[in-house]
Scaffold this motif. Sequence first.
Motif, PDB file in Angstrom:
ATOM      1  N   THR A  71       0.831  -1.206   0.000  1.00 35.58           N
ATOM      2  CA  THR A  71       0.000   0.000   0.000  1.00 35.58           C
ATOM      3  C   THR A  71       0.862   1.251   0.000  1.00 35.58           C
ATOM      4  O   THR A  71       0.393   2.310  -0.375  1.00 35.58           O
ATOM      5  N   GLU A  72       2.136   1.117   0.430  1.00 39.92           N
ATOM      6  CA  GLU A  72       3.080   2.231   0.392  1.00 39.92           C
ATOM      7  C   GLU A  72       4.492   1.698   0.175  1.00 39.92           C
ATOM      8  O   GLU A  72       4.758   0.514   0.375  1.00 39.92           O
ATOM      9  N   GLU A  73       5.388   2.596  -0.234  1.00 42.47           N
ATOM     10  CA  GLU A  73       6.762   2.176  -0.508  1.00 42.47           C
ATOM     11  C   GLU A  73       7.508   1.899   0.799  1.00 42.47           C
ATOM     12  O   GLU A  73       7.355   2.625   1.777  1.00 42.47           O
ATOM     13  N   PRO A  74       8.345   0.862   0.814  1.00 44.33           N
ATOM     14  CA  PRO A  74       9.111   0.532   2.026  1.00 44.33           C
ATOM     15  C   PRO A  74      10.149   1.607   2.369  1.00 44.33           C
ATOM     16  O   PRO A  74      10.445   2.490   1.566  1.00 44.33           O
ATOM     17  N   THR A  75      10.733   1.467   3.542  1.00 43.95           N
ATOM     18  CA  THR A  75      11.739   2.411   3.999  1.00 43.95           C
ATOM     19  C   THR A  75      13.066   2.202   3.276  1.00 43.95           C
ATOM     20  O   THR A  75      13.271   1.188   2.595  1.00 43.95           O
ATOM     21  N   ASP A  76      13.961   3.168   3.459  1.00 40.94           N
ATOM     22  CA  ASP A  76      15.296   3.045   2.856  1.00 40.94           C
ATOM     23  C   ASP A  76      16.075   1.876   3.445  1.00 40.94           C
ATOM     24  O   ASP A  76      16.885   1.262   2.750  1.00 40.94           O
ATOM     25  N   ALA A  77      15.838   1.570   4.710  1.00 39.99           N
ATOM     26  CA  ALA A  77      16.522   0.431   5.341  1.00 39.99           C
ATOM     27  C   ALA A  77      16.167  -0.879   4.630  1.00 39.99           C
ATOM     28  O   ALA A  77      17.027  -1.753   4.467  1.00 39.99           O
ATOM     29  N   TYR A  78      14.918  -1.011   4.212  1.00 40.28           N
ATOM     30  CA  TYR A  78      14.482  -2.210   3.480  1.00 40.28           C
ATOM     31  C   TYR A  78      15.301  -2.378   2.199  1.00 40.28           C
ATOM     32  O   TYR A  78      15.772  -3.469   1.892  1.00 40.28           O
TER      33      TYR A  78
END
Length: 78
Positions: free
Chosen positions: A43-50
């Motif tokens: 539903t939304e883009e993952p974090t930069d850590a992902y």
Amino acid sequence: MPMGISIALNIISAFIGIAFFASLITAINPRWTWRTFEKWKATEEPTDAYFKVRRIVGLVFAIITGAIWAVPTVVSWF
């Protein structure tokens, strides 16, 4: 080497080569692979850590599959 074993080894080598290039693409551009293969589930883009973890995992798998893929060549030198 019997013909059946030779064909099986060629098929296995092809799959390992595909896995190598897929993991290399993930290591180079994890956002593209996420958008291409997994965006439909989110539903939304993952974090930069992902994406950093995906890059590291892609690099590790590229090293492992590259080493496995190179073993027959290296062994044939000896």
